[in-house]
Scaffold this motif. Structure first.
Motif, PDB file in Angstrom:
ATOM      1  N   ASN A 272       0.837  -1.193   0.000  1.00 13.38           N
ATOM      2  CA  ASN A 272       0.000   0.000   0.000  1.00 13.38           C
ATOM      3  C   ASN A 272       0.878   1.252   0.000  1.00 13.38           C
ATOM      4  O   ASN A 272       1.558   1.558   0.985  1.00 13.38           O
ATOM      5  CB  ASN A 272      -0.914  -0.008   1.223  1.00 13.38           C
ATOM      6  N   ALA A 273       0.847   1.981  -1.120  1.00 14.20           N
ATOM      7  CA  ALA A 273       1.714   3.144  -1.278  1.00 14.20           C
ATOM      8  C   ALA A 273       1.373   4.251  -0.289  1.00 14.20           C
ATOM      9  O   ALA A 273       2.257   5.012   0.130  1.00 14.20           O
ATOM     10  CB  ALA A 273       1.607   3.669  -2.710  1.00 14.20           C
ATOM     11  N   ILE A 274       0.097   4.349   0.129  1.00 15.97           N
ATOM     12  CA  ILE A 274      -0.289   5.376   1.102  1.00 15.97           C
ATOM     13  C   ILE A 274       0.424   5.138   2.429  1.00 15.97           C
ATOM     14  O   ILE A 274       1.017   6.054   3.014  1.00 15.97           O
ATOM     15  CB  ILE A 274      -1.809   5.372   1.324  1.00 15.97           C
ATOM     16  N   ILE A 275       0.336   3.912   2.900  1.00 16.62           N
ATOM     17  CA  ILE A 275       0.927   3.582   4.201  1.00 16.62           C
ATOM     18  C   ILE A 275       2.428   3.865   4.216  1.00 16.62           C
ATOM     19  O   ILE A 275       2.956   4.498   5.145  1.00 16.62           O
ATOM     20  CB  ILE A 275       0.671   2.107   4.565  1.00 16.62           C
ATOM     21  N   PHE A 276       3.110   3.436   3.168  1.00 14.98           N
ATOM     22  CA  PHE A 276       4.562   3.591   3.175  1.00 14.98           C
ATOM     23  C   PHE A 276       4.988   5.044   3.009  1.00 14.98           C
ATOM     24  O   PHE A 276       5.967   5.488   3.633  1.00 14.98           O
ATOM     25  CB  PHE A 276       5.201   2.692   2.114  1.00 14.98           C
ATOM     26  N   LEU A 277       4.257   5.801   2.193  1.00 16.16           N
ATOM     27  CA  LEU A 277       4.629   7.210   2.071  1.00 16.16           C
ATOM     28  C   LEU A 277       4.364   7.947   3.385  1.00 16.16           C
ATOM     29  O   LEU A 277       5.140   8.820   3.790  1.00 16.16           O
ATOM     30  CB  LEU A 277       3.871   7.873   0.927  1.00 16.16           C
ATOM     31  N   CYS A 278       3.304   7.568   4.080  1.00 13.10           N
ATOM     32  CA  CYS A 278       3.034   8.177   5.390  1.00 13.10           C
ATOM     33  C   CYS A 278       4.132   7.856   6.396  1.00 13.10           C
ATOM     34  O   CYS A 278       4.458   8.684   7.265  1.00 13.10           O
ATOM     35  CB  CYS A 278       1.678   7.728   5.919  1.00 13.10           C
ATOM     36  N   LYS A 279       4.714   6.666   6.294  1.00 13.79           N
ATOM     37  CA  LYS A 279       5.810   6.320   7.204  1.00 13.79           C
ATOM     38  C   LYS A 279       6.988   7.266   6.999  1.00 13.79           C
ATOM     39  O   LYS A 279       7.664   7.643   7.976  1.00 13.79           O
ATOM     40  CB  LYS A 279       6.236   4.869   6.992  1.00 13.79           C
ATOM     41  N   TYR A 280       7.239   7.643   5.746  1.00 15.74           N
ATOM     42  CA  TYR A 280       8.298   8.630   5.525  1.00 15.74           C
ATOM     43  C   TYR A 280       7.848  10.018   5.964  1.00 15.74           C
ATOM     44  O   TYR A 280       8.592  10.745   6.634  1.00 15.74           O
ATOM     45  CB  TYR A 280       8.715   8.669   4.057  1.00 15.74           C
ATOM     46  N   LEU A 281       6.627  10.388   5.610  1.00 11.94           N
ATOM     47  CA  LEU A 281       6.139  11.728   5.955  1.00 11.94           C
ATOM     48  C   LEU A 281       6.194  11.983   7.453  1.00 11.94           C
ATOM     49  O   LEU A 281       6.449  13.108   7.892  1.00 11.94           O
ATOM     50  CB  LEU A 281       4.704  11.903   5.447  1.00 11.94           C
ATOM     51  N   ALA A 282       5.971  10.940   8.235  1.00 10.29           N
ATOM     52  CA  ALA A 282       5.985  11.096   9.694  1.00 10.29           C
ATOM     53  C   ALA A 282       7.343  11.564  10.210  1.00 10.29           C
ATOM     54  O   ALA A 282       7.436  12.127  11.319  1.00 10.29           O
ATOM     55  CB  ALA A 282       5.609   9.780  10.361  1.00 10.29           C
ATOM     56  N   THR A 283       8.380  11.391   9.407  1.00  9.94           N
ATOM     57  CA  THR A 283       9.726  11.808   9.830  1.00  9.94           C
ATOM     58  C   THR A 283      10.052  13.239   9.429  1.00  9.94           C
ATOM     59  O   THR A 283      11.067  13.791   9.890  1.00  9.94           O
ATOM     60  CB  THR A 283      10.795  10.865   9.230  1.00  9.94           C
ATOM     61  N   VAL A 284       9.184  13.859   8.586  1.00  5.66           N
ATOM     62  CA  VAL A 284       9.527  15.201   8.081  1.00  5.66           C
ATOM     63  C   VAL A 284       8.395  16.206   8.214  1.00  5.66           C
ATOM     64  O   VAL A 284       8.601  17.396   7.943  1.00  5.66           O
ATOM     65  CB  VAL A 284       9.972  15.117   6.594  1.00  5.66           C
ATOM     66  N   VAL A 285       7.180  15.782   8.589  1.00  5.06           N
ATOM     67  CA  VAL A 285       6.070  16.720   8.787  1.00  5.06           C
ATOM     68  C   VAL A 285       5.411  16.445  10.132  1.00  5.06           C
ATOM     69  O   VAL A 285       5.634  15.394  10.747  1.00  5.06           O
ATOM     70  CB  VAL A 285       5.010  16.626   7.648  1.00  5.06           C
ATOM     71  N   ASP A 286       4.576  17.392  10.551  1.00  6.04           N
ATOM     72  CA  ASP A 286       3.807  17.240  11.784  1.00  6.04           C
ATOM     73  C   ASP A 286       2.335  17.393  11.420  1.00  6.04           C
ATOM     74  O   ASP A 286       1.772  18.492  11.507  1.00  6.04           O
ATOM     75  CB  ASP A 286       4.238  18.297  12.804  1.00  6.04           C
ATOM     76  N   ASN A 287       1.721  16.278  11.003  1.00  8.64           N
ATOM     77  CA  ASN A 287       0.379  16.319  10.430  1.00  8.64           C
ATOM     78  C   ASN A 287      -0.484  15.235  11.069  1.00  8.64           C
ATOM     79  O   ASN A 287      -0.110  14.059  11.073  1.00  8.64           O
ATOM     80  CB  ASN A 287       0.467  16.122   8.910  1.00  8.64           C
ATOM     81  N   VAL A 290      -1.518  12.076   8.922  1.00  2.44           N
ATOM     82  CA  VAL A 290      -0.458  11.076   8.855  1.00  2.44           C
ATOM     83  C   VAL A 290      -0.408  10.278  10.154  1.00  2.44           C
ATOM     84  O   VAL A 290      -0.308   9.043  10.148  1.00  2.44           O
ATOM     85  CB  VAL A 290       0.893  11.752   8.572  1.00  2.44           C
ATOM     86  N   ASP A 291      -0.525  10.990  11.282  1.00  2.73           N
ATOM     87  CA  ASP A 291      -0.502  10.311  12.574  1.00  2.73           C
ATOM     88  C   ASP A 291      -1.666   9.330  12.707  1.00  2.73           C
ATOM     89  O   ASP A 291      -1.490   8.206  13.203  1.00  2.73           O
ATOM     90  CB  ASP A 291      -0.582  11.338  13.715  1.00  2.73           C
ATOM     91  N   PHE A 292      -2.852   9.742  12.276  1.00  2.00           N
ATOM     92  CA  PHE A 292      -4.046   8.890  12.361  1.00  2.00           C
ATOM     93  C   PHE A 292      -3.867   7.617  11.548  1.00  2.00           C
ATOM     94  O   PHE A 292      -4.178   6.506  12.019  1.00  2.00           O
ATOM     95  CB  PHE A 292      -5.260   9.673  11.856  1.00  2.00           C
ATOM     96  N   ILE A 293      -3.364   7.770  10.336  1.00  2.00           N
ATOM     97  CA  ILE A 293      -3.169   6.610   9.462  1.00  2.00           C
ATOM     98  C   ILE A 293      -2.210   5.610  10.091  1.00  2.00           C
ATOM     99  O   ILE A 293      -2.477   4.397  10.125  1.00  2.00           O
ATOM    100  CB  ILE A 293      -2.676   7.066   8.076  1.00  2.00           C
ATOM    101  N   LEU A 294      -1.104   6.097  10.618  1.00  2.00           N
ATOM    102  CA  LEU A 294      -0.119   5.185  11.181  1.00  2.00           C
ATOM    103  C   LEU A 294      -0.571   4.607  12.519  1.00  2.00           C
ATOM    104  O   LEU A 294      -0.193   3.485  12.874  1.00  2.00           O
ATOM    105  CB  LEU A 294       1.215   5.899  11.334  1.00  2.00           C
ATOM    106  N   GLU A 295      -1.394   5.336  13.253  1.00  2.00           N
ATOM    107  CA  GLU A 295      -1.862   4.825  14.538  1.00  2.00           C
ATOM    108  C   GLU A 295      -2.934   3.754  14.384  1.00  2.00           C
ATOM    109  O   GLU A 295      -2.946   2.763  15.118  1.00  2.00           O
ATOM    110  CB  GLU A 295      -2.418   5.955  15.399  1.00  2.00           C
ATOM    111  N   TYR A 296      -3.819   3.929  13.375  1.00  2.00           N
ATOM    112  CA  TYR A 296      -4.986   3.044  13.295  1.00  2.00           C
ATOM    113  C   TYR A 296      -5.086   2.181  12.032  1.00  2.00           C
ATOM    114  O   TYR A 296      -5.770   1.154  12.046  1.00  2.00           O
ATOM    115  CB  TYR A 296      -6.265   3.876  13.395  1.00  2.00           C
TER     116      TYR A 296
END
Length: 455
Positions: A272-287, A290-296
């Motif tokens: 899933n490209a969404i999940i993996f891009l969010c994993k990177y985004l979590a290291t460079v943005v404060d959104n 992104v947090d919701f997707i990775l948490e749930y």
């Protein structure tokens, strides 16, 4: 016993030609071309006309039901055995195909093209099996009605409408899943989540166009010059064995990540490209999105939401299929496949709690599961046909996560046409089907019809 295998070989070339012609029509729903008697768009109407024309060509009675669906009647009988298939297809990815998806080719004894396996090829296998039974003048107690709709991939409103106008067959099958015969289908459930999220460095995030496909490509735009992200993004891609791109987007940075598409009923087979891009985004943005997707949502079975369940039909599956975030507003569409014996009210409550924790809104649609007694005559007749042709006595009738037309009428089940150990890349790039497997499926359908309708 009739030698159905030799009968199938007689129609091989014509069936393949019909598949090529039917798959040349890019019958993905197009709302911009909806018209009277074309409720799902121009191309889907063309596919319906092409299938009706095949029946006319072969001398059978056909009927168009207002452009939603149609049927071909074969043989005689007061009662009806139904074969249900669909003519619409999912969209193709802009990149990733090795050939034109709407120009069927034969390579390594396989047919390649969108629809060869889902579901135009199997639909024609069922049609030709019915045609063979009719040609042999076998005394039958039921006629065969081949029914085909144009909206299965977006909710099956086609056959729902059709059955408001036409009676249900006494029994039937849809060649739109896998062998052996399917006695149960999980409930298809959808959740839409929306809300407002401040940027926190994320300007744009978008992926997916159908919730029932694992999204292969995800794009994001983040604040800042791309040069400051090049090293970290490339390291992330390498560490996760992924492919992506990074480029300048005005004064900001555009990120593209490539995953792997798959059917939503088997999301673990995709990336899933969404999940993996969010994993990177979590290291460079404060959104918070992104947090919701990775948490749930960062798993395929709902464990992070606390809704994971394994029952008689197997495990719950969850696919984050569509996301759109722009101007600080977002929408997520999730596709879940749920065993019939789980706590649906509890699942809804868990979603509502998760969304409330972030101030998001949700709405949902909870579908129905299908369950047919594995010891019924219908299941026994179809499974016997499968065993007669394959010799496989080990693999028994099964339950699946995919949703098919079988849910649209009583006493109907999914039956083929994908064989165990084969991957037709349904909903993915380079969709294909082995010619030998297509012929074997046709032979199985001949036996199944013979078992079910002979006097």
């Amino acid at each position: 016993m009739i030698d159905f295998k030799s009968e199938v070989l007689k129609i091989k070339d014509q069936m393949i030609e019909d598949i090529k012609n039917l798959c040349a029509i890019p019958s993905t729903q197009d709302d911009s071309t909806i018209a009277e008697f074309a409720p799902f768009g121009k191309a889907n109407r063309q596919a319906l006309d092409a299938m009706l024309e095949i029946g006319k060509r072969d001398g059978f009675d056909v009927e168009d039901v207002d452009g939603y669906a149609g049927h071909i009647d074969i043989g005689e009988g007061d009662e009806t055995f139904g074969i249900l298939g669909h003519l619409d297809v999912v969209p193709v990815n802009e990149v990733g195909w090795d050939s034109d998806p709407f120009n069927v080719i034969i390579k390594d004894d396989k047919l390649y093209g969108r629809g060869v396996a889902d579901d135009k090829g199997p639909l024609l296998a069922g049609y030709y099996a019915a045609k063979i039974i009719n040609s042999l003048n076998i005394p039958t107690k039921m006629k065969i009605r081949v029914i085909f709709g144009c909206n299965e991939e977006l909710g099956s409103s086609c056959v729902k409408y059709y059955f408001t106008k036409k009676p249900y067959p006494k029994m039937g099958f849809t060649p739109d899943a896998s062998f052996p015969v399917v006695y149960g289908e999980k409930a298809g459930c959808g959740f839409n989540i929306e809300g407002h999220v401040e940027k926190g460095g994320l300007i744009y995030l978008c992926a997916g166009n159908r919730p029932n496909i694992v999204p292969e490509t995800c794009e994001a735009v983040i604040t800042g010059n791309y040069k400051q992200y090049v090293d970290s993004y490339r390291k992330f891609l390498n560490a996760n064995n992924l492919v992506g791109e990074i480029e300048e987007e005005g004064n900001h940075t555009k990120l593209i990540l490539k995953g792997k598409s798959a059917h939503a009923s088997t999301p673990d087979e995709g990336i899933n490209a969404i999940i993996f891009l969010c994993k990177y985004l979590a290291t460079v943005v404060d959104n918070k999105l992104v947090d919701f997707i990775l948490e749930y949502l960062d798993d395929c079975n709902g464990k992070k939401l606390g809704i994971d369940h394994t029952g008689m039909m197997g495990s719950l599956t969850l696919n984050l299929g569509v996301i759109s975030y722009c101007k600080e507003e977002f929408k997520i569409i999730l596709d879940l496949r749920c065993p019939h014996d789980m706590d649906f009210d509890g699942m809804i409550e868990k979603f509502q709690t998760a969304c409330a924790n972030y101030g998001f809104r949700e709405n949902h649609n909870i579908g129905k599961a299908l369950y047919i007694d594995p010891d019924s005559d219908l299941i026994n007749n179809l499974h016997t046909a499968y065993v007669n042709v394959t010799g496989d006595t080990i693999n028994k009738p099964q339950a699946i996560g995919g949703g098919t037309y079988a849910k649209s009428m009583p006493n109907c089940v999914a039956f083929g046409a994908e064989f165990l150990g084969e991957d037709n890349l349904i909903h993915g790039n380079n969709e294909n089907i082995k010619i030998d497997s297509l012929l074997k499926a046709t032979e199985i359908y001949c036996h199944a019809l013979y078992n079910s309708i002979k006097v």
